[in-house]
Design a protein around this motif. Structure first.
Motif, short mmCIF file in Angstrom:
data_model
loop_
_atom_site.label_atom_id
_atom_site.label_comp_id
_atom_site.label_asym_id
_atom_site.label_seq_id
_atom_site.Cartn_x
_atom_site.Cartn_y
_atom_site.Cartn_z
N TYR A 426 -9.70 3.11 -8.97
CA TYR A 426 -9.04 3.30 -10.17
C TYR A 426 -7.91 4.49 -9.90
O TYR A 426 -6.89 4.48 -10.34
N LEU A 429 -4.97 3.17 -8.26
CA LEU A 429 -4.25 2.49 -9.28
C LEU A 429 -3.40 3.59 -10.02
O LEU A 429 -2.16 3.11 -10.04
N LEU A 432 -0.57 4.62 -7.64
CA LEU A 432 0.22 3.53 -7.67
C LEU A 432 1.49 3.47 -8.73
O LEU A 432 2.43 3.27 -8.70
N LEU A 433 0.64 3.56 -10.22
CA LEU A 433 1.27 3.58 -11.28
C LEU A 433 2.43 4.74 -11.36
O LEU A 433 3.51 4.48 -11.67
N LEU A 436 5.19 3.77 -9.26
CA LEU A 436 5.99 2.50 -9.61
C LEU A 436 6.80 3.34 -10.84
O LEU A 436 8.27 2.95 -10.87
N TYR A 437 6.46 4.32 -11.41
CA TYR A 437 7.24 4.86 -12.48
C TYR A 437 8.57 5.51 -11.78
O TYR A 437 9.58 5.16 -12.26
N VAL A 468 7.73 -4.45 -8.70
CA VAL A 468 6.37 -5.01 -9.25
C VAL A 468 5.52 -5.85 -8.25
O VAL A 468 4.44 -5.50 -8.20
N SER A 471 4.04 -3.33 -5.81
CA SER A 471 3.10 -2.57 -6.55
C SER A 471 1.80 -3.55 -6.57
O SER A 471 0.67 -3.01 -6.51
N SER A 472 2.02 -4.80 -7.00
CA SER A 472 1.07 -5.67 -7.20
C SER A 472 0.21 -6.02 -5.78
O SER A 472 -0.96 -5.96 -5.93
N THR A 473 0.93 -6.18 -4.77
CA THR A 473 0.26 -6.40 -3.57
C THR A 473 -0.67 -5.02 -3.17
O THR A 473 -1.85 -5.34 -2.76
N ALA A 475 -1.91 -3.03 -5.44
CA ALA A 475 -3.16 -3.33 -6.63
C ALA A 475 -4.12 -4.21 -5.94
O ALA A 475 -5.26 -4.06 -6.22
N TRP A 476 -3.71 -5.32 -5.29
CA TRP A 476 -4.55 -6.29 -4.82
C TRP A 476 -5.31 -5.73 -3.76
O TRP A 476 -6.63 -6.00 -3.58
N PHE A 478 -6.32 -2.59 -3.32
CA PHE A 478 -7.33 -1.63 -3.90
C PHE A 478 -8.38 -2.24 -4.57
O PHE A 478 -9.42 -1.81 -4.65
#
Lengths: 480, 156, 138
Positions: A426, A429, A432-433, A436-437, A468, A471-473, A475-476, A478
């Motif tokens: 978390y 994450l 990562l956000l 992303l921002y 996106v 980032s999703s990769t 997130a996957w 993690f």
């Protein structure tokens, strides 16, 4: 305290620049001729000790201080603190070029006659005046990073090798050509420091233009000319400013300021952008993913592929060479070809959507900088568990640096005990956000620079999708 | 225009999902139903299976066998830490009461790559990895909010 | 070069020479220094340090004892799990976990050479991790 408060505010609101050099003691420290020497030499002793430990100490990584200090403590401090907050602050205290610079200048502290430096003092060849050598160097180190971060002797050989290369190159070429064009670490520090919250700039550019003698380039009685081949008067980006503070010493008009500022400003500067830096972004982004998969992923076979000297581990017998070649193909292919190709397609779609006059290549290069915050944050997310899980190894090795069973400070037997390990995904994450921002923010502003007012969003949309997906990769990796 | 935009995003997300599910086939993983024994082989720097996937509420029995040196078996957040010496079978019982991905880590120094000897203990909810789905949702939501905020012209 | 620079240069170079020299000296002469890797030796016991073969294997790997003597071996696993066995005498320490120690008492009744092995697979060179106990006539 008030200043710190202002700085934190400016980091978040991006609304002001605060000149740190106006704090009197900071300025007094950095303009002292002994400043850089005083920070480098203790650091040199530490690294010298770490190299020694790698050669004579235990071959088991987490029992040898060279591994725990370099690849846990130093790495974390570099990527999560020094680079995002202090730009090339590491380059200020890096011991690697000390021997070369010492020989060139024929002194440590005092200003000597720089017209007759020791060594050949050649100009760095024009075709290598980019960071491609650093890109290749970093990828080469990354190719055997699993060995590097787990075998003390490999770490020592690489660090020792870098000392030798830097010294030899500095005897041939002038100033810090090694740091700027060759050092494999310097490449990504430079790239990421453009995101950093500190910058060294001039106060008044007109003054610099009119100033004929330009001591910041040529040096003066009390200072050397910029060792990084920069001219502060037109510097817009942190990328190649080594924060050595020679120009602060040199400037007769006190025209240099060290600004605390908001994150990511240099990424919007179009001057100086190039394909070499663009590829550095892709290398860093891809390698963050590869490292998370290899070193923190459940895929044991991938680790075996990367761990080429596995059996027997210290005899350098190349077993599993075929698989290792596959692994190399993944590392080099992903970072040099596949990810850039995907981004090229994205750039092409952006051009198609926006009907921009810029070529696809321009869009490709220009927008690659939007990925810098995401890549940096991915690296920070990768580095977080290193400290949170393995902090005890660092304390253990302080008491027993060589793994010989000592217990100097009584911390040898602190047991391995991760701190809130369940929270790691978390935390990753959230980091990562943040990436992303800043990536979206940078990307949209770049779109506003490149595209016509009414098609900014249309042109940016493909970039948004790329950000996106990237980032999703992560997130996957993690959480997935 | 806006409908083609959203269909494009939808298309990309679809591809993304396909890539993810395709990739996950490349790990040999064990899925536990209730109650089940999973045999885990520990060898230098890997767990086999590398991913243990269970559902929330499942009780699983893990039989750990080390095939070379003494390894450890630690699960983040689950307060489990056992040693598995070679030649022994160590059995542990876990009731999966927390959802999410928890790293399995080796807790006994087992060689040069010891700090990287990790595996996944994935606890799903009705075969769905909820935290991951939520994180993707967060990324999309956060991305859109950021975009709207930046488009609002905070400062350029 | 003026005097201050010279002093600084010389002192930095001295430290740079001193660090590896001291480390190498301690590595090979540890017994004589208070913090050496192989320091303590109590009476009546033999401390046997176990390292993976790549890092030296058994230390010491040659032990001389007198016939009829009862010796206490303290086995310390320094990096990974190891174990000491002397097959001819049916002696087995069991697994000694990393960072811990176990003692075994052995009485040697016949003179000769006894080979001891590591009983726990500890690295690819595990099978080379051997040492010998030489039992001499009292």
């Amino acid at each position: 305290m008030k200043n710190l408060n202002r700085w934190v505010k400016s980091l978040i609101l991006h609304n002001e620049y605060i000149d740190i050099l106006r704090v009197k003691w900071v300025k007094r420290v950095v303009i002292h001729r002994a400043f850089q020497w005083a920070v480098i030499v203790p650091n040199l002793f530490v690294f010298w000790f770490l190299i020694t430990a790698g050669f004579v100490g235990s071959p088991v990584g987490n029992m040898n201080i060279s591994i725990t200090f370099v690849w846990m403590l130093w790495w974390f401090a570099l990527i999560a603190i020094l680079v995002p907050f202090l730009a090339r602050g590491w380059c200020t205290i890096c011991p690697l070029p000390i021997f070369g610079e010492w020989l060139q200048r024929k002194s440590m502290i005092k200003k000597t006659n720089y017209q007759k430096p020791l060594g050949l003092n050649l100009n760095w060849p024009g075709r290598f005046r980019n960071i491609w050598l650093q890109n290749i160097g970093f990828l080469s180190l990354a190719s055997f990073s699993v060995l590097l971060v787990s075998r003390p002797i490999v770490t020592s050989l690489v660090l020792g090798g870098l000392f030798i290369i830097s010294t030899v190159l500095m005897l041939f070429y002038s100033k810090r050509a090694f740091c700027r064009y060759v050092c494999p670490v310097g490449g990504f520090i430079g790239l990421f420091s453009m995101f950093s919250s500190i910058e060294l700039r001039v106060k008044d550019r007109q003054l610099c233009k009119k100033h004929i003698t330009k001591e910041c380039i040529r040096g003066s009685d009390i200072s050397y000319g910029c060792p990084w081949f920069e001219y502060p008067g037109n510097m817009d980006r942190n990328a190649y400013c080594g924060l050595c503070f020679e120009c602060v010493k040199a400037c007769p008009f006190d025209n240099i300021r060290l600004n605390a500022r908001g994150f990511g400003r240099d990424l919007l500067v179009s001057k100086g952008k190039g394909l070499d830096e663009a590829w550095k972004v892709f290398i860093m982004l891809s390698l963050a993913g590869v490292y998370v998969a290899v070193m923190q992923g459940p895929w044991g076979w991938l680790r075996d592929w990367a761990n080429v000297f596995y059996s027997p581990p210290y005899g350098f017998a190349l077993t599993g060479l075929n698989n290792y070649i596959f692994y190399l193909a993944i590392v080099w292919g992903l970072s040099l070809a596949i990810v850039p190709a995907l981004f090229y397609v994205t750039a092409a779609i952006s051009k198609y959507f926006s009907e921009s006059k810029h070529s696809v290549k321009d869009i490709f290069t220009g927008f690659s900088y939007e990925l810098v915050p995401l890549a940096l944050m991915a690296w920070i997310a990768f580095s977080i568990p290193i400290i949170q899980v393995n902090w005890s190894y660092i304390l253990n090795t302080i008491s027993d640096p060589f793994g010989w069973g000592w217990n100097l400070l009584g911390t040898k037997n602190i047991s391995w005990n991760p701190i809130f390990p369940g929270l790691i995904p978390y935390e990753q994450l959230i980091i990562l956000l943040i990436g992303l921002y800043y990536s979206i923010k940078t990307g949209y502003k770049l779109a506003a620079q490149y595209f016509d007012r009414n098609v900014v969003l249309r042109g940016f949309l493909p970039q948004l999708v790329f950000i996106v997906i990237a980032s999703s990769t992560f997130a996957w990796l993690f959480l997935g | 225009m806006s409908s083609s935009k959203s269909s494009k995003i939808f298309f990309y997300i679809l591809i993304l999902t396909l890539v993810f599910s395709g990739l996950s086939f490349y790990t040999n993983y064990a899925v536990a139903s209730n109650p089940k024994t999973i045999y885990v082989e520990l060898s230098q720097f890997k767990y086999n299976p590398g991913r243990i996937i269970v559902n929330k509420g499942d009780t699983v029995i893990l039989e750990l066998r080390s095939t070379d040196v003494t390894h450890g078996f630690y699960i983040d957040g689950y307060n489990i830490n056992v040693e598995a010496p070679p030649g022994e079978v160590v059995t542990i019982r876990i009731t999966a009461d927390m959802v999410g991905k928890f790293k399995i880590r080796c807790s006994v120094t087992c060689g040069p790559l010891h700090p990287f000897m990790v595996g996944d203990f994935l606890v799903e909810e009705n075969n769905v990895n909820t935290p991951f789905i939520v994180s993707i949702g967060l990324i999309l939501l956060f991305g859109i909010i950021t975009l709207i905020k930046v488009m609002g012209g905070v400062e350029i | 070069m003026d005097r201050e620079e010279l002093i600084l240069t010389v002192s930095v170079i001295l430290v740079l020479i001193l660090i590896p020299t001291a480390a190498i000296y301690i590595k090979y002469n540890g017994k004589t220094l208070p913090i050496g890797p192989w320091k303590e030796k109590q009476e009546g016991t033999v401390i046997v340090y176990a390292w993976t073969q790549e890092d030296g294997g058994w230390m010491p790997n040659e032990i001389i004892v007198k016939k009829g003597e009862t010796v206490t071996f303290v086995i310390r696993s320094m990096d990974m799990a190891h174990g000491l066995i002397i097959p001819e005498l049916n002696v087995d320490s069991g697994v000694v976990k990393p960072g811990s120690e176990k003692s075994i008492q052995v009485t040697f009744e016949k003179p000769g050479i006894y080979v001891f092995y590591c009983s726990v697979y500890c690295s690819p060179l595990h099978y080379k991790m051997t040492g010998k106990i030489i039992v001499v006539e009292g």
